[in-house]
Scaffold this active site. Structure first.
Site, mmCIF file in Angstrom:
data_model
loop_
_atom_site.group_PDB
_atom_site.id
_atom_site.type_symbol
_atom_site.label_atom_id
_atom_site.label_comp_id
_atom_site.label_asym_id
_atom_site.label_seq_id
_atom_site.Cartn_x
_atom_site.Cartn_y
_atom_site.Cartn_z
ATOM 1 N N CYS A 2 1.024 -1.266 -0.053
ATOM 2 C CA CYS A 2 -0.071 -0.005 -0.080
ATOM 3 C C CYS A 2 1.048 1.056 -0.028
ATOM 4 C CB CYS A 2 -0.933 -0.087 1.242
ATOM 5 S SG CYS A 2 -2.120 -1.247 1.320
ATOM 6 N N LYS A 486 11.387 -15.345 -11.695
ATOM 7 C CA LYS A 486 11.044 -14.222 -12.706
ATOM 8 C C LYS A 486 9.950 -14.801 -13.564
ATOM 9 C CE LYS A 486 12.506 -11.715 -10.939
ATOM 10 N NZ LYS A 486 13.647 -11.434 -10.157
ATOM 11 N N GLU A 489 6.455 -14.678 -11.810
ATOM 12 C CA GLU A 489 6.017 -13.618 -11.009
ATOM 13 C C GLU A 489 5.337 -12.662 -12.204
ATOM 14 O OE1 GLU A 489 8.170 -11.347 -8.640
ATOM 15 O OE2 GLU A 489 10.014 -11.620 -9.409
ATOM 16 N N HIS A 505 15.172 -37.621 -8.728
ATOM 17 C CA HIS A 505 14.446 -37.890 -7.452
ATOM 18 C C HIS A 505 13.025 -37.489 -7.284
ATOM 19 C CE1 HIS A 505 18.516 -39.327 -5.862
ATOM 20 N NE2 HIS A 505 18.763 -38.222 -6.474
ATOM 21 N N LYS A 604 5.841 -4.108 -5.045
ATOM 22 C CA LYS A 604 7.194 -4.227 -5.005
ATOM 23 C C LYS A 604 8.055 -4.387 -3.787
ATOM 24 C CE LYS A 604 11.255 -3.196 -6.851
ATOM 25 N NZ LYS A 604 11.904 -4.364 -7.347
HETATM 26 O O1 M6R Z 1 13.284 -5.427 -1.176
HETATM 27 P P1 M6R Z 1 13.811 -6.995 -0.793
HETATM 28 O O2 M6R Z 1 15.010 -7.329 -1.833
HETATM 29 O O3 M6R Z 1 13.840 -7.282 0.516
HETATM 30 O O4 M6R Z 1 12.651 -7.909 -1.503
HETATM 31 C C1 M6R Z 1 12.622 -9.307 -1.271
HETATM 32 C C2 M6R Z 1 11.361 -9.771 -2.290
HETATM 33 O O5 M6R Z 1 10.324 -9.426 -1.950
HETATM 34 C C3 M6R Z 1 11.784 -9.445 -3.793
HETATM 35 O O6 M6R Z 1 12.828 -9.978 -4.070
HETATM 36 C C4 M6R Z 1 10.608 -10.459 -4.555
HETATM 37 O O7 M6R Z 1 10.922 -11.495 -4.518
HETATM 38 C C5 M6R Z 1 10.722 -9.667 -6.103
HETATM 39 N N1 M6R Z 1 9.389 -9.483 -6.567
HETATM 40 C C6 M6R Z 1 11.486 -10.678 -6.904
HETATM 41 O O8 M6R Z 1 11.349 -10.358 -8.128
#
Ligand code: M6R
Length: 609
Positions: A2, A486, A489, A505, A604
């Site tokens: 948010c 990648k 998502e 396995h 993000k």
């Molecule tokens: O800001 P951060 O590196 O702590 O975030 C960790 C994850 O939320 C972040 O890497 C997430 O998995 C991304 N969407 C991956 O592309």
């Protein structure tokens, strides 16, 4: 997750708020809303969906006024709907607020308020906070906010308006980010300074437990006891052009192409002129401590966790330190065994990931020191850690992390050499060699972009599948995990990353002509073994896409498609090999028509546990 914004000044608030929300859309895009105060009346407009949808609604009305708040939502309590969208108001419309966080005891509070006659309009935890402030409010808005927050457990960043306070905006924070921008006779609020950086670079980061009353000319900050505290004004260097997409159709593509520069900026000034030492002035005062550590525990989430997995290979092989890697959320609750000789390393792009923040608290409580590798300066993780090494990726806006990952890997390579030399487990020549290879990375990354047409062609066939397997060995395994993440998502294709040897396995049962397999097949100690795994896939009619070094001629005989990366050592190949996987995921998502920068259900920065 948010995003919240606010404005109070001399200008029309609405355009500033909507513009700020667009920059915060990376924090969630299930619904959006604004509230503007004018002539003793607060008007609220909301829409389900993205800021574009809100803009369509706003075309139907006129909202004049120079005091307003806005919100872009990532749903936690209550599905994305108009009723659950922020801003939320008291039944009489006197108090209106936006909130980022979770009110954990909202059910108990809601029942109490209902017993007192409050009628609720939404399923959200936030509305409880609005009603609670309304209950305490007579004529002191900040006082009412303080009283309400004392009843609340949970996390919050809030911005609150009262319809009889046209010159006041009250904000508060606990565990969710909130910063204030100070302009000339105007003040801005944002979950992130990106929301208002084009108006002012003078920023105050509110601390946990602080409540601030803003007017166009004044800032009054109080702690939870109501005692006045001072806020430090930071001058941010954020260049506004760095947060625009420019000629690129998506932030993700722009950020992929920024990687040579990002890695270069991260390396600059950190390798000695003789090329055999790493300069981490930020760690100097901890050198005795770092010599004495007996274990490193890495805690992170998502892509940053994958960087941690690679660090395990690097640090154990080259610096000879025992390493464990944990998901931050698991680390926190699994009673880890740590002591004053354990170094906990956390890795985070945003510096605001709730699980990683909690892991830092846990580590410090158990006596360990925390070194964090972070991209966002002054973020919570940077502030809470004992030692910080910044990656200089620049602002990353695409939800799928790309340049943050490669810069994290660059820092982890540097850290490997730094610790290896400091603890005398690495010779000067060995260090010089590793650093020489690392210095070539920006240039080597640039060469990979010539593979784009090849990758686009592969993506045209790949996007029709609904499952994929990514295989790698050694440092190639975390890269396989990252490639699969990648793809999942941004293209919604189910993908799994596996250590290639583990395939036999279980996952091998999935392989048939409908299941493409992406294999990291760069040269190194495990190459012959990986060739064996490739043959196992081929024997089961699997479609095979190999990421292979330029000089690898035999791979073309077995793979259906080959994407080339420059020849390099195994550790450097790991950094290079992620580029084609980022591009593959990107072009598959584009082929499928997916919203690359705003994939469904994601945000993000994950600021809830
Ligand atoms: O800001 P951060 O590196 O702590 O975030 C960790 C994850 O939320 C972040 O890497 C997430 O998995 C991304 N969407 C991956 O592309």
């Amino acid at each position: 997750m948010c995003g919240i914004v606010g404005y109070l000044g001399q200008k029309e608030a609405l355009p500033i708020i909507v513009d700020g929300l667009k920059y915060l859309e990376y924090r969630g895009y299930d619904s959006a809303g604004v509230a503007v105060l004018h002539n003793g009346r607060i008007s609220v407009v909301k829409a389900v969906g993205k800021i574009n949808d809100l803009e369509q609604e706003l075309k139907k009305v006129r909202l004049p006024g120079s005091l307003g708040i806005g919100h872009t939502r990532w749903a936690t309590h209550g599905r994305p709907s108009l009723g659950n969208s922020h801003p939320h108001a008291t039944a009489d419309g006197r108090i209106v607020l936006v909130h980022n966080g979770i009110i954990e005891n909202y059910n108990v509070l809601k029942m109490q308020l209902q017993a007192e006659g409050c009628v609720f309009q939404s399923e959200t935890d936030t509305e409880v906070l609005a009603q609670l402030i309304g209950k305490y409010y007579t004529d002191d808005l900040a006082g009412a906010v303080l009283s309400a927050l004392r009843d609340v457990t949970g996390t919050y960043a809030i911005a609150v308006l009262a319809k009889d306070r046209p010159e006041q905006l009250v904000v508060a924070k606990k565990a969710s980010p909130l910063c204030l921008g100070l302009g000339k006779n105007e003040v801005f609020v944002g979950s992130d300074a990106i929301a208002f950086i084009k108006h002012t670079n003078k920023v105050v980061y509110l601390k946990d437990g602080e409540v601030a009353t803003l007017t166009p000319q004044t800032l009054d900050i109080r702690d939870m006891q109501g005692k006045k505290v001072s806020g430090k004004v930071h001058k941010l260097a954020l260049d506004h052009s760095s947060i625009e997409k420019g000629e690129y159709p998506h932030y993700m593509l722009k950020e992929i192409y920024e990687q040579p520069r990002a890695v270069q900026d991260t390396l600059d000034g950190r390798i000695s002129p003789q090329g055999d030492e790493v300069i981490f002035t930020e760690l100097e005062k901890y050198s005795e401590y770092l010599i004495g550590i007996n274990k490193i525990v890495i805690a992170a989430c998502g892509t940053s966790w994958h960087a941690g997995l690679i660090a395990e290979y690097l640090l154990e092989k080259h610096a000879r330190v025992p390493v464990e890697v944990d998901y931050a959320a698991e680390f926190r609750y699994r009673y880890p065994v740590l002591d004053a000789r354990t170094l906990v390393v956390t890795i985070s792009q945003s510096g605001e990931t709730a699980d990683t923040i909690a892991a830092i608290g846990e580590a410090q409580a158990l006596g360990a020191k925390v070194l964090s590798i972070v991209n966002v300066p002054s973020s919570t993780i940077a502030r809470n850690s004992d030692m910080v090494i910044y990656t200089y990726a620049g602002r990353e806006i695409g939800v799928a992390s790309t340049k943050a990952f490669t810069t994290q890997l660059a820092v982890l390579c540097l850290l490997t050499v730094y610790l290896g030399r400091l603890r005398c487990s690495m010779t000067e020549d060995y260090a010089r060699n590793m650093l020489q290879n690392l210095k070539c990375v920006p240039n080597e990354i640039s060469k990979i972009f010539k593979e784009v047409e090849n990758i686009q062609k592969i993506a045209r066939a790949f996007h029709k599948h609904s499952n994929a397997l990514y295989l790698g060995r050694g440092v190639g395994f975390p890269i396989a995990l990252e490639g699969a993440l990648k793809l999942k998502e941004i293209s919604y294709i189910h993908a799994e990353g596996y250590p290639a040897a583990e395939m036999k396995h279980g996952p091998i049962a999935l392989i048939d002509e409908n299941m493409p397999t992406v294999v990291l097949a760069f040269k190194g100690r495990r190459y012959e073994k990986i060739l064996g795994n490739i043959m196992e896939v081929k024997a089961r009619k699997g479609q095979l896409i190999a990421i292979a070094s330029e000089s690898n001629e035999d791979i073309a005989r077995v793979a259906d498609a080959v994407i080339r990366i420059p020849d390099a050592t195994e550790s450097i190949s790991a950094i290079l090999a992620v580029l084609p996987l980022q591009l593959l995921a990107y072009y598959v998502a584009v082929e499928k028509g997916c919203p690359v920068d705003q994939p469904r259900n994601l945000a993000k920065s994950v600021t809830v546990e």
